[in-house]
Design a protein around this motif. Sequence first.
Motif, mmCIF file in Angstrom:
data_model
loop_
_atom_site.group_PDB
_atom_site.id
_atom_site.type_symbol
_atom_site.label_atom_id
_atom_site.label_comp_id
_atom_site.label_asym_id
_atom_site.label_seq_id
_atom_site.Cartn_x
_atom_site.Cartn_y
_atom_site.Cartn_z
ATOM 1 N N TYR A 44 0.830 -1.202 0.000
ATOM 2 C CA TYR A 44 0.000 0.000 0.000
ATOM 3 C C TYR A 44 0.871 1.261 0.000
ATOM 4 O O TYR A 44 0.655 2.184 -0.793
ATOM 5 N N ILE A 47 2.425 1.866 -3.339
ATOM 6 C CA ILE A 47 1.499 2.451 -4.317
ATOM 7 C C ILE A 47 1.355 3.960 -4.078
ATOM 8 O O ILE A 47 1.408 4.760 -5.015
ATOM 9 N N MET A 50 4.326 5.653 -5.330
ATOM 10 C CA MET A 50 4.300 5.693 -6.795
ATOM 11 C C MET A 50 3.460 6.873 -7.295
ATOM 12 O O MET A 50 3.846 7.566 -8.231
ATOM 13 N N ARG A 73 3.895 -0.747 -12.028
ATOM 14 C CA ARG A 73 2.454 -0.563 -11.822
ATOM 15 C C ARG A 73 1.731 -1.887 -12.033
ATOM 16 O O ARG A 73 0.748 -2.186 -11.364
ATOM 17 N N LYS A 74 2.269 -2.681 -12.951
ATOM 18 C CA LYS A 74 1.658 -3.974 -13.262
ATOM 19 C C LYS A 74 1.740 -4.912 -12.045
ATOM 20 O O LYS A 74 0.757 -5.563 -11.693
ATOM 21 N N LEU A 76 1.928 -4.054 -8.942
ATOM 22 C CA LEU A 76 1.067 -3.531 -7.877
ATOM 23 C C LEU A 76 -0.408 -3.720 -8.213
ATOM 24 O O LEU A 76 -1.227 -4.005 -7.340
ATOM 25 N N LEU A 77 -0.735 -3.584 -9.505
ATOM 26 C CA LEU A 77 -2.129 -3.794 -9.922
ATOM 27 C C LEU A 77 -2.504 -5.265 -9.733
ATOM 28 O O LEU A 77 -3.607 -5.588 -9.267
ATOM 29 N N ARG A 78 -1.569 -6.172 -10.051
ATOM 30 C CA ARG A 78 -1.815 -7.603 -9.875
ATOM 31 C C ARG A 78 -2.073 -7.906 -8.397
ATOM 32 O O ARG A 78 -2.999 -8.637 -8.044
ATOM 33 N N SER A 80 -3.114 -5.839 -6.170
ATOM 34 C CA SER A 80 -4.304 -5.152 -5.652
ATOM 35 C C SER A 80 -5.599 -5.880 -5.972
ATOM 36 O O SER A 80 -6.597 -5.702 -5.290
ATOM 37 N N ILE A 81 -5.605 -6.714 -7.028
ATOM 38 C CA ILE A 81 -6.844 -7.449 -7.314
ATOM 39 C C ILE A 81 -6.832 -8.827 -6.653
ATOM 40 O O ILE A 81 -7.792 -9.565 -6.757
#
Lengths: 159, 159
Positions: A44, A47, A50, A73-74, A76-78, A80-81
Amino acid sequence: ARPRVGYFFTGKTGSELLTEKLKKFKVGDFQSVPIVVDENVSAYDAIINMFLEDVGTIFVTDQHSKLVGLLSRKDLLRASIGNQDLSSVPVHIIMTRMPNIAYCSADDLLLDAAQTLIERQIDGLPVVEEKEDGVEVVGRLTKTNIAKALVELGRDEHV
Amino acid sequence: ARPRVGYFFTGKTGSELLTEKLKKFKVGDFQSVPIVVDENVSAYDAIINMFLEDVGTIFVTDQHSKLVGLLSRKDLLRASIGNQDLSSVPVHIIMTRMPNIAYCSADDLLLDAAQTLIERQIDGLPVVEEKEDGVEVVGRLTKTNIAKALVELGRDEHV
């Protein structure tokens, strides 16, 4: 007889001069400041960092300030879901870790770094200095730096 | 007397030839296939789509297939750390929407598109065709395409 204009045939065509100029571009001439976090901060916080720094790639270092991983970002996005509480997951769990990281040095050719970014399908490379006990991050080379190099070439009126 | 080599002074230096070559690069020569979702799909589905297609930018269209918005990894990461259930948030809530989107056409100069990507600090531009009732997405121009153009210039041996 000497030619009447002050130009001499060098055996080089225009595109050879172009290639030479472009081949002289070094990573160090175009790199940006690196954004670095400790391996124990939470996903967290990474992010938030970032967004505050407005970068797409953050580098992760250990207690000796040596590079141990990278967060895109990829990544962190992975994370986050996934069904995880991001504030309790340390970044070393979700980062891409050494030795699976491509990096470069400030002396490397920009063209080679661009090739690496394309082949590995990544947004940014850490620019490092190799030391006896690991690698230290000294810069960040992104596709934005590459785009700036292209625009600079396009504007250039003189070799 | 004619010169003894088969070259004539054109009044152009090497870097002028370079600039001319680079200035001829069109967006259409380097663009990629666009990934598009309907404005009513969920943010969660858009993220899954982004991973499946492995792109950093997704375009959002309305029921008439006209461009209404754009989703970057940054937009989706921002949404994912909010306290929202991503599977119940439609993308039109979180997207960057028209007219706040930069776009380009296949006939635009690559250099101008690169300049836009740098100035707007974005990763990708929709390549569009303007119609009477809106704009249709026909391509995607990213910083990766720009990096490929630079590498291509560096490899080129002939103007």
